[in-house]
Design an enzyme around this catalytic site. Structure first.
Site, PDB file in Angstrom:
ATOM      1  N   TYR A   1     -76.261  20.981 -13.032  1.00  0.00           N
ATOM      2  CA  TYR A   1     -76.299  20.236 -11.779  1.00  0.00           C
ATOM      3  C   TYR A   1     -77.081  18.962 -12.071  1.00  0.00           C
ATOM      4  O   TYR A   1     -78.193  19.023 -12.605  1.00  0.00           O
ATOM      5  CB  TYR A   1     -77.010  21.026 -10.683  1.00  0.00           C
ATOM      6  CG  TYR A   1     -76.194  22.126 -10.062  1.00  0.00           C
ATOM      7  CD1 TYR A   1     -74.993  21.842  -9.419  1.00  0.00           C
ATOM      8  CD2 TYR A   1     -76.629  23.452 -10.093  1.00  0.00           C
ATOM      9  CE1 TYR A   1     -74.250  22.855  -8.831  1.00  0.00           C
ATOM     10  CE2 TYR A   1     -75.888  24.474  -9.511  1.00  0.00           C
ATOM     11  CZ  TYR A   1     -74.700  24.159  -8.883  1.00  0.00           C
ATOM     12  OH  TYR A   1     -73.960  25.164  -8.298  1.00  0.00           O
TER      13      TYR A   1
ATOM     14  N   ASP B   1     -68.380  19.502  -8.210  1.00  0.00           N
ATOM     15  CA  ASP B   1     -67.797  19.814  -6.903  1.00  0.00           C
ATOM     16  C   ASP B   1     -68.848  20.186  -5.865  1.00  0.00           C
ATOM     17  O   ASP B   1     -68.536  20.823  -4.859  1.00  0.00           O
ATOM     18  CB  ASP B   1     -66.772  20.942  -7.028  1.00  0.00           C
ATOM     19  CG  ASP B   1     -67.358  22.219  -7.619  1.00  0.00           C
ATOM     20  OD1 ASP B   1     -68.575  22.247  -7.896  1.00  0.00           O
ATOM     21  OD2 ASP B   1     -66.594  23.192  -7.813  1.00  0.00           O
TER      22      ASP B   1
ATOM     23  N   HIS C   1     -65.521  26.524  -7.303  1.00  0.00           N
ATOM     24  CA  HIS C   1     -66.897  27.017  -7.175  1.00  0.00           C
ATOM     25  C   HIS C   1     -66.925  28.435  -6.588  1.00  0.00           C
ATOM     26  O   HIS C   1     -67.820  28.782  -5.799  1.00  0.00           O
ATOM     27  CB  HIS C   1     -67.710  26.074  -6.285  1.00  0.00           C
ATOM     28  CG  HIS C   1     -69.145  25.915  -6.689  1.00  0.00           C
ATOM     29  ND1 HIS C   1     -69.623  24.817  -7.351  1.00  0.00           N
ATOM     30  CD2 HIS C   1     -70.206  26.728  -6.531  1.00  0.00           C
ATOM     31  CE1 HIS C   1     -70.926  24.946  -7.558  1.00  0.00           C
ATOM     32  NE2 HIS C   1     -71.307  26.106  -7.076  1.00  0.00           N
TER      33      HIS C   1
END
Length: 501
Positions: A240, A268, A359
């Site tokens: 991330y 995403d 995800h």
């Protein structure tokens, strides 16, 4: 350590207010006063532990180095004088006693026959908050369910009378050997479900030659995971991207220095989806308050996911890919591609691969499954002459519960498949042994399915072996997946408070 100030528990207890808030974590004392309003989970949960030891609440949902990384060094006050700490006997609640009894009554591991079994056991033995965090998906959870159902719309076209006395399902992923055509995909906060957290995955993966992807939001620290590895064990890193790019640069380069073989950048999640099962659990409970917060507005309905992720940079864009290429020599994979258009842009940006992913259904609800997107992606890349290309690999994740699912994805063009929740549930239910059992079950299924399909190696699993003509027809009738339906927990609506009405 000798230069650190030694602080008594009575001194810590004197700082138990919003104006001066000290806490103890892992035997060290921190002044978190200035951090109260910045804490992603709100100040209320910190103030509950003001002047006290917060380790038990901190550990399951934070990497061990989270507090040392985010607090300025001058707020690291010293170490607690253990001789002054009053040992508190923790009261075992009726709910915890019930959970321990269920753990003792788990089905014997050799009776677990598939990934659905692991999910059923995990759902039964996990604390409610942990199950809500792990199992939740976005909005109406349509994509979560579609991820599974999509595989039911792909049918095999097996070939016969081939010598399948010997079958080999090993492969390479980013040039790294893997005993299975899948990798353990990143899932966060492993210690919510098991005291050893992600180390259960690490040790099992080492024993079976499977690649583990380390999550940015793992409960175990990155270095603890790497330190637990077997010699030569292969890891990928899920990233991330932090708003502070210097933190990201250091993290990526440290991972590369420690031997990580691939960087999977999650793209995403510029904002986390509304995961209502998680939100209803209220990461900060109604009873978690402190006197100093009475009358204040405190956000307490965002769940664990929102509480741990506020650092993620929503400005991440295609223009940033060259920067990533400049800071690392690791292969770069973009994780979270959902259209052919973005797959083409990814190829043209010079990265080494993509993950077709929604995800796990936790972001944009009604986004299509990775296996459906795979068909349009390979067609678009092929039309432009970009694919097949040995320098560019395509992966899929989401909804995989069987080796047959993996083989369908490979037949349609995937190099390998990411498997997340099944391995997570396996270690929540049975620890490292559960993960090893899950890997063995996949291995057994690969052997059977490849023989029945008429494929002796992964290279022989080709498009002609599947019929995907119904994949994009979302209203087509297909046999129900009864095992999945029996493990899926429907969403609930707002509940009335317990009261005599």
């Amino acid at each position: 350590m000798s230069n650190l100030r030694v602080i008594t528990s009575s001194e810590v207890a004197a700082h138990a207010s919003r104006e001066s808030c000290w806490i103890i974590v892992h035997g060290k004392v921190y002044d978190v006063t200035d951090f109260l309003d910045e804490h992603p989970g709100g100040s209320k949960i910190i103030l509950k532990y003001a002047g006290k030891d917060a380790t038990e609440a901190y550990e399951p949902i934070h990497p061990p180095d989270a507090i040392t990384t985010n607090l300025p060094v001058e707020k690291h006050l010293g170490v607690i004088d253990q001789s002054t700490v009053v040992k508190v006997v923790k009261e075992v609640t009726a709910e915890e006693r019930r959970r321990q009894a269920l753990l003792a009554a788990r089905p014997p591991l050799d009776t677990v026959l598939n990934m659905h079994d692991f999910e059923t056991v995990a759902r039964t033995v996990l604390p409610e908050k942990a199950w809500a965090y792990y199992s939740s998906a976005s909005d109406d959870e349509i994509t979560l369910r579609e991820n599974r159902m999509a595989y039911q719309r792909v049918w095999f076209r097996p070939r016969i009378l081939r010598d399948v006395s010997s079958v080999d399902w090993s492969t390479t992923i980013l040039g790294q050997k893997s005993s299975l055509p899948l990798y353990i995909s990143a899932t966060a906060l492993g210690k919510l479900g098991h005291p050893e957290g992600e180390l259960c995955l690490t040790k099992a993966a080492a024993n079976h030659g499977v690649i583990q992807m380390i999550a940015t939001l793992a409960s175990c620290s990155f270095d603890d995971i790497i330190d637990a590895a077997a010699p030569g064990q292969t890891f990928f890193l899920q990233l991330y991207v932090n708003r502070d790019r210097e933190i990201t640069r250091k993290y990526v380069q440290h991972a590369e220095a420690r031997g990580v073989k691939g960087l999977f950048i999650t793209v995403d999640a510029p904002q986390l989806g509304r995961r209502e099962k998680d939100m209803r659990m209220k990461f900060v409970g109604d009873d978690a308050g402190a006197e100093v917060q009475k009358g204040q507005e405190v956000k307490k309905d965002q769940g664990v996911a929102r509480a741990i992720s506020s650092f993620i940079d929503p400005s991440l864009a295609w223009k940033d890919i060259p920067w990533f290429r400049s800071i690392t020599k690791m292969p770069i994979i973009i994780k979270g591609i959902a259209t052919a258009e973005d797959a083409v842009l990814a190829y043209e940006s010079g990265v080494q691969g993509i993950v077709l992913s929604n995800h796990g259904g936790r972001q944009l609800d009604t986004a299509r499954s990775g296996i459906e997107v795979l068909v349009e992606v390979t067609a678009a890349l092929r039309r432009r002459g970009y694919w097949p290309d040995p320098r560019f690999e395509i992966y899929v994740d989401g909804g995989v519960r069987r080796a047959s699912d993996v083989l369908k994805a490979i037949a349609l063009g995937a190099k390998a498949v990411g498997v997340g929740r099944p391995f997570l549930y396996a270690f929540c239910a049975y620890g490292q042994d559960g993960v090893e059992r899950a890997i063995q079950l996949f291995r057994d299924e690969f052997e059977m399915n490849m023989r029945l399909l008429g494929a002796r190696t992964i290279d022989e699993v080709v498009p002609d072996m599947v019929d995907a003509s119904s994949l994009s027809a979302h209203t087509v009738l297909a046999p129900e997946d009864n095992l999945f339906n029996s493990t899926y927990q429907p969403l609930t609506l707002a509940q009335f408070k317990d009261a005599k009405l």
